[in-house]
Design a protein around this motif. Structure first.
Motif, PDB file in Angstrom:
ATOM      1  N   GLY A 225      40.808  40.437  43.937  1.00  0.00           N
ATOM      2  CA  GLY A 225      40.005  41.621  43.638  1.00  0.00           C
ATOM      3  C   GLY A 225      40.637  42.884  44.208  1.00  0.00           C
ATOM      4  O   GLY A 225      40.832  43.872  43.500  1.00  0.00           O
ATOM      5  N   THR A 226      41.008  42.812  45.476  1.00  0.00           N
ATOM      6  CA  THR A 226      41.653  43.947  46.136  1.00  0.00           C
ATOM      7  C   THR A 226      42.962  44.293  45.431  1.00  0.00           C
ATOM      8  O   THR A 226      43.227  45.452  45.106  1.00  0.00           O
ATOM      9  CB  THR A 226      41.949  43.586  47.618  1.00  0.00           C
ATOM     10  N   GLN A 227      43.771  43.279  45.163  1.00  0.00           N
ATOM     11  CA  GLN A 227      45.079  43.509  44.537  1.00  0.00           C
ATOM     12  C   GLN A 227      44.931  44.012  43.099  1.00  0.00           C
ATOM     13  O   GLN A 227      45.721  44.842  42.642  1.00  0.00           O
ATOM     14  CB  GLN A 227      45.930  42.235  44.578  1.00  0.00           C
ATOM     15  N   SER A 228      43.909  43.532  42.387  1.00  0.00           N
ATOM     16  CA  SER A 228      43.676  43.979  41.006  1.00  0.00           C
ATOM     17  C   SER A 228      43.435  45.478  40.946  1.00  0.00           C
ATOM     18  O   SER A 228      44.011  46.182  40.113  1.00  0.00           O
ATOM     19  CB  SER A 228      42.458  43.271  40.405  1.00  0.00           C
ATOM     20  N   VAL A 229      42.573  45.957  41.831  1.00  0.00           N
ATOM     21  CA  VAL A 229      42.236  47.391  41.861  1.00  0.00           C
ATOM     22  C   VAL A 229      43.483  48.206  42.186  1.00  0.00           C
ATOM     23  O   VAL A 229      43.780  49.209  41.522  1.00  0.00           O
ATOM     24  CB  VAL A 229      41.102  47.658  42.892  1.00  0.00           C
ATOM     25  N   LEU A 230      44.237  47.773  43.201  1.00  0.00           N
ATOM     26  CA  LEU A 230      45.444  48.504  43.607  1.00  0.00           C
ATOM     27  C   LEU A 230      46.507  48.498  42.510  1.00  0.00           C
ATOM     28  O   LEU A 230      47.139  49.525  42.241  1.00  0.00           O
ATOM     29  CB  LEU A 230      46.020  47.900  44.898  1.00  0.00           C
ATOM     30  N   LEU A 231      46.710  47.346  41.878  1.00  0.00           N
ATOM     31  CA  LEU A 231      47.704  47.249  40.797  1.00  0.00           C
ATOM     32  C   LEU A 231      47.326  48.147  39.618  1.00  0.00           C
ATOM     33  O   LEU A 231      48.176  48.833  39.062  1.00  0.00           O
ATOM     34  CB  LEU A 231      47.831  45.799  40.303  1.00  0.00           C
ATOM     35  N   ALA A 232      46.056  48.093  39.246  1.00  0.00           N
ATOM     36  CA  ALA A 232      45.593  48.910  38.117  1.00  0.00           C
ATOM     37  C   ALA A 232      45.875  50.379  38.396  1.00  0.00           C
ATOM     38  O   ALA A 232      46.363  51.114  37.525  1.00  0.00           O
ATOM     39  CB  ALA A 232      44.105  48.674  37.863  1.00  0.00           C
ATOM     40  N   LYS A 233      45.602  50.799  39.629  1.00  0.00           N
ATOM     41  CA  LYS A 233      45.828  52.195  40.023  1.00  0.00           C
ATOM     42  C   LYS A 233      47.331  52.520  39.977  1.00  0.00           C
ATOM     43  O   LYS A 233      47.737  53.529  39.411  1.00  0.00           O
ATOM     44  CB  LYS A 233      45.261  52.412  41.427  1.00  0.00           C
ATOM     45  N   SER A 234      48.142  51.643  40.563  1.00  0.00           N
ATOM     46  CA  SER A 234      49.599  51.854  40.582  1.00  0.00           C
ATOM     47  C   SER A 234      50.193  51.921  39.178  1.00  0.00           C
ATOM     48  O   SER A 234      51.118  52.676  38.936  1.00  0.00           O
ATOM     49  CB  SER A 234      50.310  50.714  41.326  1.00  0.00           C
ATOM     50  N   LEU A 235      49.665  51.101  38.286  1.00  0.00           N
ATOM     51  CA  LEU A 235      50.243  50.977  36.945  1.00  0.00           C
ATOM     52  C   LEU A 235      49.565  51.883  35.914  1.00  0.00           C
ATOM     53  O   LEU A 235      50.013  51.968  34.768  1.00  0.00           O
ATOM     54  CB  LEU A 235      50.160  49.515  36.481  1.00  0.00           C
ATOM     55  N   GLY A 236      48.451  52.517  36.314  1.00  0.00           N
ATOM     56  CA  GLY A 236      47.755  53.413  35.393  1.00  0.00           C
ATOM     57  C   GLY A 236      47.095  52.697  34.228  1.00  0.00           C
ATOM     58  O   GLY A 236      47.030  53.208  33.116  1.00  0.00           O
ATOM     59  N   VAL A 237      46.603  51.484  34.491  1.00  0.00           N
ATOM     60  CA  VAL A 237      45.878  50.716  33.463  1.00  0.00           C
ATOM     61  C   VAL A 237      44.511  50.340  34.021  1.00  0.00           C
ATOM     62  O   VAL A 237      44.317  50.335  35.238  1.00  0.00           O
ATOM     63  CB  VAL A 237      46.662  49.445  33.033  1.00  0.00           C
ATOM     64  N   PRO A 238      43.537  50.025  33.151  1.00  0.00           N
ATOM     65  CA  PRO A 238      42.215  49.676  33.673  1.00  0.00           C
ATOM     66  C   PRO A 238      42.173  48.313  34.365  1.00  0.00           C
ATOM     67  O   PRO A 238      42.870  47.387  33.961  1.00  0.00           O
ATOM     68  CB  PRO A 238      41.317  49.683  32.433  1.00  0.00           C
ATOM     69  N   HIS A 239      41.349  48.249  35.409  1.00  0.00           N
ATOM     70  CA  HIS A 239      41.023  46.994  36.088  1.00  0.00           C
ATOM     71  C   HIS A 239      39.794  46.454  35.372  1.00  0.00           C
ATOM     72  O   HIS A 239      38.755  47.101  35.373  1.00  0.00           O
ATOM     73  CB  HIS A 239      40.734  47.294  37.567  1.00  0.00           C
ATOM     74  N   VAL A 240      39.931  45.302  34.747  1.00  0.00           N
ATOM     75  CA  VAL A 240      38.834  44.723  33.984  1.00  0.00           C
ATOM     76  C   VAL A 240      38.351  43.477  34.716  1.00  0.00           C
ATOM     77  O   VAL A 240      39.019  42.445  34.718  1.00  0.00           O
ATOM     78  CB  VAL A 240      39.269  44.381  32.537  1.00  0.00           C
ATOM     79  N   SER A 241      37.187  43.615  35.350  1.00  0.00           N
ATOM     80  CA  SER A 241      36.594  42.517  36.101  1.00  0.00           C
ATOM     81  C   SER A 241      35.318  42.083  35.386  1.00  0.00           C
ATOM     82  O   SER A 241      34.512  42.929  35.000  1.00  0.00           O
ATOM     83  CB  SER A 241      36.285  43.015  37.517  1.00  0.00           C
ATOM     84  N   THR A 242      35.137  40.787  35.227  1.00  0.00           N
ATOM     85  CA  THR A 242      33.937  40.319  34.530  1.00  0.00           C
ATOM     86  C   THR A 242      32.681  40.722  35.302  1.00  0.00           C
ATOM     87  O   THR A 242      31.686  41.087  34.695  1.00  0.00           O
ATOM     88  CB  THR A 242      33.967  38.789  34.311  1.00  0.00           C
ATOM     89  N   GLY A 243      32.736  40.711  36.630  1.00  0.00           N
ATOM     90  CA  GLY A 243      31.574  41.145  37.425  1.00  0.00           C
ATOM     91  C   GLY A 243      31.204  42.586  37.105  1.00  0.00           C
ATOM     92  O   GLY A 243      30.026  42.908  36.889  1.00  0.00           O
ATOM     93  N   ASP A 244      32.221  43.458  37.045  1.00  0.00           N
ATOM     94  CA  ASP A 244      31.981  44.864  36.700  1.00  0.00           C
ATOM     95  C   ASP A 244      31.433  44.991  35.276  1.00  0.00           C
ATOM     96  O   ASP A 244      30.562  45.817  35.012  1.00  0.00           O
ATOM     97  CB  ASP A 244      33.268  45.693  36.814  1.00  0.00           C
ATOM     98  N   LEU A 245      31.982  44.185  34.361  1.00  0.00           N
ATOM     99  CA  LEU A 245      31.504  44.226  32.966  1.00  0.00           C
ATOM    100  C   LEU A 245      30.035  43.825  32.885  1.00  0.00           C
ATOM    101  O   LEU A 245      29.259  44.458  32.171  1.00  0.00           O
ATOM    102  CB  LEU A 245      32.334  43.298  32.071  1.00  0.00           C
TER     103      LEU A 245
END
Length: 182
Positions: free
Chosen positions: A15-35
């Motif tokens: 979860g932590t790495q997903s958010v950071l990667l999405a930010k670094s790469l400029g793409v959305p973080h898509v989490s089923t919990g958030d959805l």
């Protein structure tokens, strides 16, 4: 194009790495919990459907989850990539995702598998201090996860890159970015 699926045991830091990667790469973080939360909060038809199951203490069926993911990945900001966190969890969801991406003329580029010893996972989860995080419950969750995830790692075998998830958030982040060639 960066279309990434994140795998790893609960507590591995996905979860932590997903958010950071999405930010670094400029793409959305898509989490089923958030959805789930967004659809329920916006009272969408899919949100109403998911809420019925959650209120009854049941798992939301794959058909509802798949529909939410399809809707999210169809949005313009996901056209050039995304980080999928918590999905797919089962082979039928992986097959549904392949169909969704086919329709969108896209494909998964990389599956990052965050690997760390089970004793560290148990230690991390116990340190969160949640009431439902007893050692017995955690070990049960890990066993379920292993049974569900191993077939997925096989399904995506040509795309899987293992990441050593032991270390600081920054160290693991650097390994993940390096694995993606960034």
């Amino acid at each position: 194009m960066t279309r990434v699926i994140m795998f790893g045991l609960p507590g591995a830091g996905k979860g932590t790495q997903s958010v950071l990667l999405a930010k670094s790469l400029g793409v959305p973080h898509v989490s089923t919990g958030d959805l789930f939360r967004a659809n329920i909060g916006e009272n969408t038809p899919l949100g109403q459907e998911a809420k019925k199951y959650l209120d009854a203490g049941q798992l939301v069926p794959s058909s509802v989850t798949n529909a939410m993911v399809k809707d999210r990945l169809s949005q313009p900001d996901a056209k050039d990539g995304f980080i999928l966190d918590g999905y797919p969890r089962t082979l039928d969801q992986a097959e549904a995702l392949a169909g969704i991406l086919d329709e969108l003329d896209q494909k998964v580029d990389t599956v990052l598998s965050f690997v760390l010893p089970e004793d560290i996972v148990v230690e991390r989860m116990l340190s969160r201090g949640r009431a439902d995080d007893t050692e017995e419950i955690i070990k049960g969750r890990l066993a379920i996860h292993k049974n569900e995830t191993e077939p997925l790692l096989d399904f995506y075998k040509d795309l899987v890159v293992s990441i050593d998830a032991v270390g600081s958030v920054d160290e693991v982040q650097a390994r993940a970015l390096a694995a993606l060639g960034k």
